[in-house]
Enzyme design. Structure first.
Site, PDB file in Angstrom:
ATOM      1  N   PHE A  80     -46.255   4.784 -42.599  1.00  0.00           N
ATOM      2  CA  PHE A  80     -45.935   4.871 -41.181  1.00  0.00           C
ATOM      3  C   PHE A  80     -46.126   3.519 -40.532  1.00  0.00           C
ATOM      4  O   PHE A  80     -46.928   2.706 -41.006  1.00  0.00           O
ATOM      5  CB  PHE A  80     -46.808   5.934 -40.493  1.00  0.00           C
ATOM      6  CG  PHE A  80     -46.006   6.877 -39.672  1.00  0.00           C
ATOM      7  CD1 PHE A  80     -45.406   7.977 -40.241  1.00  0.00           C
ATOM      8  CD2 PHE A  80     -45.825   6.658 -38.307  1.00  0.00           C
ATOM      9  CE1 PHE A  80     -44.644   8.848 -39.486  1.00  0.00           C
ATOM     10  CE2 PHE A  80     -45.065   7.518 -37.552  1.00  0.00           C
ATOM     11  CZ  PHE A  80     -44.471   8.613 -38.138  1.00  0.00           C
TER      12      PHE A  80
ATOM     13  N   GLN B 200     -45.384   3.007 -23.989  1.00  0.00           N
ATOM     14  CA  GLN B 200     -44.726   2.766 -25.274  1.00  0.00           C
ATOM     15  C   GLN B 200     -43.273   3.226 -25.248  1.00  0.00           C
ATOM     16  O   GLN B 200     -42.983   4.324 -24.798  1.00  0.00           O
ATOM     17  CB  GLN B 200     -45.448   3.513 -26.383  1.00  0.00           C
ATOM     18  CG  GLN B 200     -44.779   3.350 -27.739  1.00  0.00           C
ATOM     19  CD  GLN B 200     -45.689   3.791 -28.860  1.00  0.00           C
ATOM     20  OE1 GLN B 200     -45.795   4.977 -29.148  1.00  0.00           O
ATOM     21  NE2 GLN B 200     -46.370   2.866 -29.481  1.00  0.00           N
TER      22      GLN B 200
ATOM     23  N   HIS C  61     -40.416   4.127 -27.747  1.00  0.00           N
ATOM     24  CA  HIS C  61     -40.204   4.424 -29.159  1.00  0.00           C
ATOM     25  C   HIS C  61     -38.878   3.824 -29.586  1.00  0.00           C
ATOM     26  O   HIS C  61     -37.872   4.025 -28.917  1.00  0.00           O
ATOM     27  CB  HIS C  61     -40.213   5.931 -29.387  1.00  0.00           C
ATOM     28  CG  HIS C  61     -40.354   6.305 -30.820  1.00  0.00           C
ATOM     29  ND1 HIS C  61     -39.349   6.100 -31.736  1.00  0.00           N
ATOM     30  CD2 HIS C  61     -41.378   6.848 -31.511  1.00  0.00           C
ATOM     31  CE1 HIS C  61     -39.751   6.512 -32.933  1.00  0.00           C
ATOM     32  NE2 HIS C  61     -40.978   6.972 -32.821  1.00  0.00           N
TER      33      HIS C  61
ATOM     34  N   LEU D 285     -36.044  11.949 -29.649  1.00  0.00           N
ATOM     35  CA  LEU D 285     -36.804  11.190 -30.631  1.00  0.00           C
ATOM     36  C   LEU D 285     -36.320  11.403 -32.065  1.00  0.00           C
ATOM     37  O   LEU D 285     -36.102  12.526 -32.496  1.00  0.00           O
ATOM     38  CB  LEU D 285     -38.265  11.622 -30.522  1.00  0.00           C
ATOM     39  CG  LEU D 285     -39.265  10.909 -31.399  1.00  0.00           C
ATOM     40  CD1 LEU D 285     -39.404   9.478 -30.950  1.00  0.00           C
ATOM     41  CD2 LEU D 285     -40.594  11.626 -31.313  1.00  0.00           C
TER      42      LEU D 285
ATOM     43  N   GLU E  83     -40.356   7.951 -36.570  1.00  0.00           N
ATOM     44  CA  GLU E  83     -40.621   6.765 -37.368  1.00  0.00           C
ATOM     45  C   GLU E  83     -40.687   7.124 -38.850  1.00  0.00           C
ATOM     46  O   GLU E  83     -40.518   6.271 -39.713  1.00  0.00           O
ATOM     47  CB  GLU E  83     -41.983   6.233 -36.913  1.00  0.00           C
ATOM     48  CG  GLU E  83     -42.265   4.804 -37.234  1.00  0.00           C
ATOM     49  CD  GLU E  83     -43.441   4.327 -36.383  1.00  0.00           C
ATOM     50  OE1 GLU E  83     -43.508   4.659 -35.201  1.00  0.00           O
ATOM     51  OE2 GLU E  83     -44.291   3.626 -36.927  1.00  0.00           O
TER      52      GLU E  83
ATOM     53  N   ARG F 185     -44.441  -0.109 -33.018  1.00  0.00           N
ATOM     54  CA  ARG F 185     -43.306   0.294 -32.205  1.00  0.00           C
ATOM     55  C   ARG F 185     -42.931  -0.734 -31.144  1.00  0.00           C
ATOM     56  O   ARG F 185     -41.741  -0.915 -30.854  1.00  0.00           O
ATOM     57  CB  ARG F 185     -43.626   1.621 -31.533  1.00  0.00           C
ATOM     58  CG  ARG F 185     -43.630   2.731 -32.546  1.00  0.00           C
ATOM     59  CD  ARG F 185     -44.104   4.020 -31.953  1.00  0.00           C
ATOM     60  NE  ARG F 185     -44.049   5.072 -32.968  1.00  0.00           N
ATOM     61  CZ  ARG F 185     -44.553   6.280 -32.794  1.00  0.00           C
ATOM     62  NH1 ARG F 185     -45.159   6.594 -31.666  1.00  0.00           N
ATOM     63  NH2 ARG F 185     -44.456   7.172 -33.742  1.00  0.00           N
TER      64      ARG F 185
ATOM     65  N   HIS G  11     -41.764   6.779 -24.349  1.00  0.00           N
ATOM     66  CA  HIS G  11     -42.336   7.730 -25.291  1.00  0.00           C
ATOM     67  C   HIS G  11     -43.781   8.128 -24.986  1.00  0.00           C
ATOM     68  O   HIS G  11     -44.132   9.301 -25.025  1.00  0.00           O
ATOM     69  CB  HIS G  11     -42.258   7.126 -26.688  1.00  0.00           C
ATOM     70  CG  HIS G  11     -42.693   8.039 -27.783  1.00  0.00           C
ATOM     71  ND1 HIS G  11     -42.124   9.276 -27.958  1.00  0.00           N
ATOM     72  CD2 HIS G  11     -43.621   7.908 -28.758  1.00  0.00           C
ATOM     73  CE1 HIS G  11     -42.694   9.863 -28.989  1.00  0.00           C
ATOM     74  NE2 HIS G  11     -43.617   9.067 -29.492  1.00  0.00           N
TER      75      HIS G  11
ATOM     76  N   ARG H  11     -49.785   2.003 -28.983  1.00  0.00           N
ATOM     77  CA  ARG H  11     -50.294   2.999 -29.912  1.00  0.00           C
ATOM     78  C   ARG H  11     -49.538   2.934 -31.228  1.00  0.00           C
ATOM     79  O   ARG H  11     -48.332   2.757 -31.242  1.00  0.00           O
ATOM     80  CB  ARG H  11     -50.125   4.393 -29.309  1.00  0.00           C
ATOM     81  CG  ARG H  11     -50.453   5.516 -30.242  1.00  0.00           C
ATOM     82  CD  ARG H  11     -50.416   6.850 -29.559  1.00  0.00           C
ATOM     83  NE  ARG H  11     -49.083   7.319 -29.244  1.00  0.00           N
ATOM     84  CZ  ARG H  11     -48.223   7.796 -30.123  1.00  0.00           C
ATOM     85  NH1 ARG H  11     -48.554   7.881 -31.403  1.00  0.00           N
ATOM     86  NH2 ARG H  11     -47.021   8.200 -29.762  1.00  0.00           N
TER      87      ARG H  11
END
Lengths: 254, 154, 610
Positions: free
Chosen positions: C116, C248, C250, C260, C263, C294, C361, C402
């Site tokens: 990730f 954030q 995304h 969305l 990821e 991100r 996001h 994050r």
């Protein structure tokens, strides 16, 4: 520079297709405060190629009639708030593109059937959740808790994968003719969620759940009309899951 | 903007789920339907074959033919089983249809009473006929009876 | 009006709320108030996974996870909190597994893990397989599992109840309270959507778990219901919000829609390409390429588009390429997101790349709390009986950006901690008397809103807000654009005072609730922009084109935004660091900035390279 909704149709539509079109929605209205009868209201809005029924409902609510009431949250088919009857079929409004339901004719939008209507497209979900709670929708285990994770093979995990997808939108249960009669039938959603645990290798509560679903209003009321499988917005093979629960009961009885 | 059509049924009243009733009755009922269905296919097609196709076919059927068959206990049992299974299978099927589609308890009760009455009448009569069938009843008009009746003693 | 009394009242039934409920309800009388049915919460939309250094598939340890979190957050992370989170992550995942969560499995039957964004081995050497997942619906499984266990524990829910006010012993928005005086949270006022009735909940402990505020932006992955209610309620009572400028974006939202795409797609091998077919992330993050954090990926994408290498007729998006992956592999690991592409864009991801563009996001900022989830009323003092967990809170474990999967971790670790501390406090504390007219303000607000003559439409004001935020406060920001956003927000705040609702009824009046939610959105957008104006540096999710460098000398501090009366002094909380003295006047109040120091333990700030 942000990609906006207005740009999207031009980008994704093949050349030659009209990016916007007018669409008429026939919405079933009911207000508990203004009399007991429900009525049909018609609204015409201008929509884009990638707009969904939910977008059209929002256009009505935000531009024409603020009192139109419906539930919605995530708007992309994972929260299960906006199940409704669109052109006579149960669907999620946020997953139904207007262009896929023939926007040339008025699109009828009604609340899902078989649950008491509270206002417009909003129904009382409590009976639905009551059935869900009755089948004990949680992992039941005996013996000591392991210090690490429980071991489960990929095959065992795969066995109940389909029924873990349920989002409790009630599209299946409220498409079932047996449920429409008197709402006493547990309904496909409750059985699907029982299936999710009955076939989980880590669970020890299958006997209890099968006992519950052996009820007069349990799995045996299923007539395999397949409405539920057709209605499920997550593509769960609901009728098959119900058949597997029946099979488990028979295996247990003999 | 609003075209109003007033004649729609009012939304249904609130309700709660009833207390549950647990038994194996529905389970066995479900299995019975499948088992009897499979068995009935054999019973009925064999019955149709013997009556309609084999030998002289459909032309052979008369009181005498029926009497002849029921002189054999195998056919008596065959037909009895067929009658009972078909009636229970059919009645149970109609019962579930009533359960599914009759919305009010009263309607359900009345329809089911009719159903059970019809069941009882057909099963009792049918059973009686299988065991008491007489191809030559004594007080019947001679021209209604098969030819061999006259050759039988009184 | 009805009055209820509970030891612990939890506002919000998403992941954090229900995780807290599972801890508290076994101990003390607990109620969960939620504006949605619990299973509708947006935790269910999370896809990729939840990281924990289980080391099931390769070597890993929680210290590396801590480092990645700190570095991912561009060193604005409180390192003690990040350490707790990374350490307790392991138990959090095992807890969920024991509660029944159906994780994907390794061939040995253990919880499987995958790569990730931003999660690396040995302090950035290479990507590591740390994310525990259930296909691409991990959030769905977490939400369902938590709700299932709430059913098991018979947790009491008040569904479709909107909390509209927080009752406290002192209203800090009316002026400061001396440091030695305690401030208590004593209850909440809620509105029952179905009946329109007002309910007052008196409680010893209140946990806010109301989630984020993505709807301040137009293109967002967030649900319609994510309107920053909890943050705004705290702000209106004068409690600070921390680090609100960090939002954030995304990288992979469906272009134009914002939906969305996890990821996890890149974790499974998908590649971002520009109009020239180039794998452009190789230029921006040579080591971990498409799996960079991100903020970096989103900025790189926006930059490609800005420099004319965008795709499509308007050159306004880039492509996410999965075509080199086996269809069977896609079906097994990414079934939902490929379905999104098919349903909403009519694109077949097996054979065509998917158009994507950054989408708003996650709010890194929120209500400041300590590691026990206790809410802070300034940089030192806690509010008695008030807790926050999840996206609404700022612990701060995410700093300025994050890492993917750390939100699901956050809700589980700090949700659990919030439930425990709230229950423990409730066991020792006694109820504080509520004022006679506890609900008066809310009732007056509702009646006034309902009875207003025809005015602006809620939807028009909201759209204008979302458009200005997208245009001026998105991935790239400048002092000028933010100034424009603030001017627009001021004007929209004025218009908000005249918006009218069409639905005048009592039952299920969602029209009225949307108006109130708009008020929350405006308040959140306002502090977001004010904090962003003040931070004249670029860090994590906050990128100022006029100040493109990170400035540790002046800005290695958390921003605190307070709402105070116009007459109050221009400083809150004693000493004010030089660069955090910004004050903005509004109609009837002002927003005063302050700062809070960043806790550093093991890791010295370094340049952030991937």
């Amino acid at each position: 520079m942000t990609a906006t909704l207005e740009d999207a149709p031009a980008a994704e539509q093949p050349a030659g297709e009209i990016p916007t079109f007018d669409v008429t929605l026939r919405v079933r209205r009911y207000s508990p405060e203004n009399g007991e009868e429900s009525t049909w209201d018609e609204f015409t809005v201008t929509a884009h190629g990638t707009d969904r029924v939910l977008d059209a409902l929002h256009m009505i609510k935000w531009e024409k009639d603020g009192s139109l009431t419906f539930r919605r949250s995530c708007a992309h088919g994972v929260c299960g708030s906006d199940a409704m009857r669109i052109n006579g079929r149960n669907r999620l409004a946020c997953k139904t593109l207007l262009k896929d339901v023939n926007p040339d004719k008025p699109i009828t939008v009604e609340p899902i059937k078989g649950l008491p209507v509270l206002k417009d497209l909003v129904v009382d979900m409590e009976p639905f959740f009551a059935s869900y709670r009755e089948i004990m929708p949680f992992l039941i285990t005996h013996g000591n808790e392991p210090s690490r994770e429980r071991i489960q093979s990929a095959e065992q995990r795969e066995r109940f994968d389909d029924t873990t997808k349920c989002i409790l939108c009630a599209a299946c249960t409220s498409s079932c003719p047996v449920f429409w009669t008197d709402g006493q039938y547990f309904g496909p959603a409750a059985i699907v969620n029982a299936h999710r645990f009955i076939f989980d290798s880590r669970d020890d509560g299958a006997t209890q759940r099968l006992e519950i679903l052996n009820d007069k209003e349990g799995v045996w009321r299923c007539r395999t009309t397949f409405n539920c499988t057709e209605a499920c917005p997550r593509g769960i093979e609901v009728t098959k899951a119900i058949a597997e629960v029946k099979q488990a009961m028979i295996t247990r009885a003999f | 903007m609003a075209a109003t059509v007033p004649d729609l049924a009012a939304p249904r009243d609130p309700y709660a789920r009833r207390k549950t009733t647990r038994s194996n009755y529905e389970l066995y009922g479900w299995i019975f339907m499948r088992a009897s269905g499979a068995l009935l296919i054999v019973l009925i097609f064999a019955h149709l074959w013997v009556n309609l196709v084999s030998g002289e076919g459909v032309n052979a059927i008369d009181f005498g033919f029926v009497g002849g068959k029921w002189a054999n206990p195998v056919w008596q049992v065959w037909d009895l089983v067929m009658l009972w299974l078909a009636m229970i299978h059919g009645t149970n099927g109609v019962r579930t249809i009533i359960n599914d589609y009759a919305e009010r308890d009263r309607t359900r009760l009345v329809l089911k009473l009719f159903l059970y009455l019809a069941f009882t009448v057909v099963v009792v009569l049918g059973t009686l006929v299988i065991f008491t069938f007489d191809p030559c009843p004594t007080d019947a008009a001679a021209d209604l009876l098969p030819s061999f009746c006259s050759s039988l003693p009184g | 009006m009805q009055t209820h009394q509970y030891d612990v009242v939890i506002v919000g039934a998403g992941g954090a709320g229900m995780r807290a409920a599972l801890e508290a309800s076994g101990e003390v009388r607990t109620a969960v108030i939620s504006k949605l049915y619990p299973t509708r919460s947006h935790t269910g939309a999370a896809q990729g996974g939840m990281c924990a250094a289980l080391a099931n598939v390769e070597e890993d340890n929680w210290e590396w996870h801590t480092f990645d979190t700190v570095k991912g957050g561009d060193y604005l992370v409180d390192q003690d909190a990040a350490e707790i989170m990374a350490k307790e992550a392991i138990d959090a995942v095992l807890d969920l597994e024991r509660m029944g969560l159906p994780f994907n499995r390794t061939p040995e039957g253990r919880i499987d893990q995958r790569r990730f964004g931003g999660h690396t081995r040995n302090h950035g050497e290479a990507a590591v397989r740390r994310s525990c997942y259930a296909a691409d619906r991990t959030g769905h499984m977490i939400l369902q599992t938590l709700y299932q266990n709430c059913v098991k524990q018979d947790v009491e829910f008040f569904n479709e109840f909107y909390v509209l006010d927080l009752i406290t012993t002192h209203d800090l928005s009316q002026g400061d309270v001396p440091d030695d005086e305690d401030v208590h949270a004593t209850g909440v006022v809620a509105y029952d959507l179905q009946t329109g009735e007002i309910h007052v909940f008196q409680a010893k402990s209140i946990i806010f778990a109301t989630g984020g505020a993505g709807k301040i932006f137009k293109t967002t992955s967030n649900a319609h219901t994510l309107t920053g209610d909890g943050m705004a309620l705290a702000l209106r009572r004068g409690f600070p919000l921390e680090d609100m400028e960090f939002f954030q974006f995304h990288p992979t939202g469906l272009a134009g829609l914002g939906i969305l795409l996890s990821e996890a797609a890149r974790g499974e091998g998908a590649i971002l390409r520009n109009s020239e077919g180039e794998r452009f992330m190789e230029r921006y993050a040579p080591t971990i390429k498409d799996l960079a954090p991100r903020d970096i990926v989103a900025r790189s994408m926006a930059n490609e588009v800005r420099e004319g290498r965008g795709c499509g007729p308007n050159k306004d998006y880039v492509l996410l390429d999965l075509t080199h992956l086996e269809p069977a592999h896609i079906d097994a690991k990414l079934p939902d997101i490929t379905e999104f592409a098919r349903t909403y864009l009519g694109i077949e991801p097996y054979t065509e790349p998917v158009p994507v563009y950054p989408t708003a996001h996650y709010a890194m900022g929120g209500i400041p709390t300590n590691v026990d989830a206790e809410v802070l009323r300034d940089s030192h003092h806690v509010v008695k009986g008030l807790y926050a967990a999840g996206e609404v809170a700022c612990v701060s474990v995410h700093g300025s950006n994050r890492l993917g999967t750390n939100s699901l971790l956050d809700i589980n670790v700090f949700g659990k901690r919030a439930g425990r501390t709230a229950a423990a406090y409730a066991r020792t504390a006694s109820f504080t008397e509520l004022p006679e007219d506890a609900a008066a303000r809310t009732v007056a607000q509702l009646d006034e809103m309902r009875d207003r003559p025809d005015g602006d439409r809620v939807a028009d004001v909201r759209r204008a807000l979302q458009e200005t935020m997208d245009a001026n406060a998105q991935v790239f920001r400048t002092g000028e654009s933010l100034g424009q956003a603030l001017t627009d927000i001021r004007e929209l705040q004025a218009r908000f005072r005249t918006v009218s609702v069409q639905d005048k009824g009592r039952m299920f009046n969602t029209d009225l609730l949307e108006a109130l939610e708009l008020g929350f959105l405006l308040d959140i957008a306002e502090v977001t922009v004010v904090a962003a104006i003040n931070r004249k540096e670029s860090r994590g999710g906050h990128y100022r084109e006029d100040f493109p460098k990170r400035d540790d000398t002046n800005y290695m501090l958390h921003t605190m935004t307070y709402r105070r009366p116009p007459s109050a002094p221009d400083a809150v909380d004693g000493t004010v660091e030089e660069y955090f003295d910004h004050v903005e006047e509004f109609d009837g109040y002002k927003v005063v900035l302050g700062s809070k120091s960043v806790t550093q333990t093991r890791y010295e700030p370094m340049e952030r390279k991937y």
